[in-house]
Write an enzyme that holds these catalytic residues in place. Structure first.
Site, short mmCIF file in Angstrom:
data_model
loop_
_atom_site.label_atom_id
_atom_site.label_comp_id
_atom_site.label_asym_id
_atom_site.label_seq_id
_atom_site.Cartn_x
_atom_site.Cartn_y
_atom_site.Cartn_z
N ASP A 141 -0.31 4.43 0.97
CA ASP A 141 -0.65 5.46 1.96
C ASP A 141 0.09 5.20 3.27
OD1 ASP A 141 -2.30 3.18 2.43
OD2 ASP A 141 -3.62 4.41 3.68
N ASP B 17 6.52 0.95 6.55
CA ASP B 17 5.09 0.69 6.44
C ASP B 17 4.47 1.69 5.47
OD1 ASP B 17 2.52 -0.23 6.86
OD2 ASP B 17 2.28 0.79 8.78
N HIS C 27 0.84 -1.21 0.00
CA HIS C 27 0.00 0.00 0.00
C HIS C 27 0.86 1.26 0.00
CE1 HIS C 27 0.47 0.99 4.39
NE2 HIS C 27 0.55 -0.31 4.51
N GLU D 107 -5.06 1.67 2.74
CA GLU D 107 -4.94 0.53 3.65
C GLU D 107 -5.00 0.97 5.10
OE1 GLU D 107 -2.73 -2.36 6.25
OE2 GLU D 107 -2.34 -0.24 5.83
N GLU D 108 -4.40 2.11 5.40
CA GLU D 108 -4.34 2.57 6.79
C GLU D 108 -5.70 2.95 7.35
OE1 GLU D 108 -1.91 2.19 8.58
OE2 GLU D 108 -0.07 2.24 7.39
N HIS E 31 4.29 3.33 12.94
CA HIS E 31 3.29 4.35 13.30
C HIS E 31 3.82 5.25 14.42
CE1 HIS E 31 -0.50 2.12 11.59
NE2 HIS E 31 0.55 2.07 10.77
#
Length: 528
Positions: free
Chosen positions: A149, A180, A147, A214-215, A488
């Protein structure tokens, strides 16, 4: 007295001897299972040149990247990190940066976009689908996904001034998305670009899918890609997404790095817990307030975690297959979890990073109440996120939460929920498993084991269950103990060496997937 002492001593020795004789079969079983596990693990790693189920994996073309190509792949990742493709919520994304992603990859990967057997499509405005037509349409295709995003990031607390600068420091590239998951996005594209430069044409067709949300759930990206593929009747032999890693030093008693491939992922519940009572003035408070009642309910959930379920899910297989890499006596314990699972489960729950493997976790993520210092609020609300162990369901978790709180004044409203994902096959008859084992050994020859595991986070792969039952979650990156808080969090980064290995992994995987035999001889192959 002497005859009594002699008789007592004889009785004690008889008891001890009896216990030894009684325990001898168990001891034999423990040692035998430990030895058998070691032999099985060794056999599982001895894949070069031969494979079970008559797989024929031909020797892949070595990566052999030139210094210019190494510089190029590094700069390509940096450029992608600088595009601030942030998902703030399912209703708010940086669409300007998302729109810039297509012209960026067209510029960086010219061979990919000019190859006559590769089709590129934009799905749902900002997601991307590539169809790579193999030379043998009889071979069932596979799919690689990632992904584009990322979650928000501010400069506060970072070691660099701007988390979207892709600053290079001490052999690392810093920035939101380096782990990520833009690293996978750019690594997949660059691996294919490098193969095309070497005049490589895959025999087995495959797809590449990049979701843009996705997030925040993947509803506009991955789900629309899946809908499109389903409309074409696509069936996949396997699918690979982000997920677990090659863990080095994370398991302190394990001697070598361990590659853990996620064969399932935990389910999730996001729920609102609220209490509503009559408001009032702070000068004459009632005995119980909405804040007090809700706080007590939340405290009960924290003090009474969900049950320890170690041994009821795939985590059992993971630790058993890791057993040969543990030092004595842990190798015996891990090889015999039929006996020691309760003990191991109690140990694992002591540390947050391993506690998540043994139970459904409870995280209080938001709490809202009050409007003024002298007003007793009418309502209080908390948001809780549960990550569901593979052996439980949404319904079971909610029932446990209600029973734990035991207060009908607390209302529970489910905002978003889904059960844990089905467990993918992990055997010698599965194409994806053989390809992953071979490729990991090609690129990371020093790994001590390649084992199945649980992905504790949620990925776009959960939307692809209608296309294949063989879904795997693996990020071919070395994961150190200090990397966990970077996800994150602050100072997300990837080492340049590790990123080069990730590109090499996809470079080898695409070639290793050109296996002569059908992935599943009992199913019709799909022709693109």
């Amino acid at each position: 007295m002497a005859p009594c002492r002699i008789r007592l001593r004889w009785v004690l020795w008889t008891v001890v001897l009896g216990l030894c004789i009684a325990l001898l079969p168990i001891l034999v079983v423990l040692v035998a299972r430990t030895y058998t596990t070691r032999v099985s693990a060794a056999a599982g790693l001895a894949l070069r040149g031969q494979s079970a189920h008559q797989w024929v994996i031909k020797t892949a073309q070595p990566t052999a990247l030139s210094p210019q190509e190494r510089q190029e792949l590094k700069e390509a990742l940096k450029g992608a990190i600088r595009l601030q493709t942030v998902s703030f919520s399912d209703k708010e994304q940086n669409t300007t940066a998302l729109a810039e992603f297509e012209p960026y990859i067209r510029r960086v990967f010219p061979e990919l976009f000019s190859a006559p057997f590769i089709q590129h499509e934009v799905i749902g405005e900002y997601s991307h689908l590539f169809t790579i037509q193999g030379s043998n349409p009889q071979l069932q295709p596979y799919m690689l996904i990632a992904h584009i995003d990322v979650v928000p990031a501010t400069s506060d607390g970072w070691d660099i001034d701007d988390p979207f600068s892709a600053e290079e420091r001490d052999g690392f590239i810093y920035g939101r998305g380096t782990l990520d998951n833009k690293n996978s996005v750019v690594a997949i594209l660059h691996a294919l670009e490098f193969l095309l430069r070497r005049n490589y044409r895959p025999r087995r067709s495959f797809y590449i899918g990049f979701g843009h949300d996705e997030e925040v759930g993947g509803k506009k990206g991955a789900m629309k890609i899946v809908t499109e593929l389903e409309s074409r009747g696509v069936e996949l032999s396997f699918l690979l997404d982000e997920g677990s890693f090659i863990f080095d030093g994370v398991f302190t008693a394990v001697k070598k790095p361990i590659a853990i491939v996620g064969i399932t992922e935990k389910g999730s519940i996001t729920a609102s817990f609220s209490v509503t009572l009559a408001p009032g003035h702070s000068s004459a408070p009632s005995k119980r307030t909405s804040i007090g009642i809700l706080s007590e309910a939340i405290s009960k959930l924290e003090l009474n975690p969900m049950p320890n379920l170690f041994g009821h899910g795939p985590e059992l297989m993971m630790f058993e297959q890791m057993a040969p890499e543990f030092s004595f006596p842990l190798n015996i314990i891990m090889a015999n979890l039929w006996l020691f699972a309760p003990l191991v489960g109690r140990i694992l729950e002591q540390v947050p990073s391993t506690n998540t493997l043994v139970r459904t976790t409870t995280a209080i993520t938001m709490f809202h109440a009050g409007v003024k210092s002298n007003v007793i609020p009418q309502s209080a609300n908390a948001t809780i996120n549960f990550r569901i162990h593979p052996s439980q369901t949404v319904e079971q978790v909610l029932k446990i939460a209600e029973k734990t709180i035991d207060d009908n004044r607390v209302k529970i409203e489910t905002m978003n929920a889904f059960d844990p994902l089905p467990v993918s096959p992990w055997d010698d008859q599965t194409l994806g498993v053989q390809v992953f084992r071979q490729t990991i050994l090609d690129v990371f020859p020093d790994v001590g084991g390649i084992v199945p595991g649980i992905c504790v986070a949620n990925t776009d792969s959960r939307h692809y269950g209608g296309l294949t039952k063989a879904i795997y979650r693996f990020n071919s990156v070395i994961f150190k103990p200090d990397d966990l808080p970077r996800f994150h969090g602050l100072n997300e980064r990837i080492s340049i060496e590790s990123y080069e290995k990730q590109v090499e992994f996809f470079f080898q995987l695409i070639q290793n997937s050109d296996i002569d035999e059908q992935a599943d001889p009992h199913r019709d192959s799909h022709e693109l």
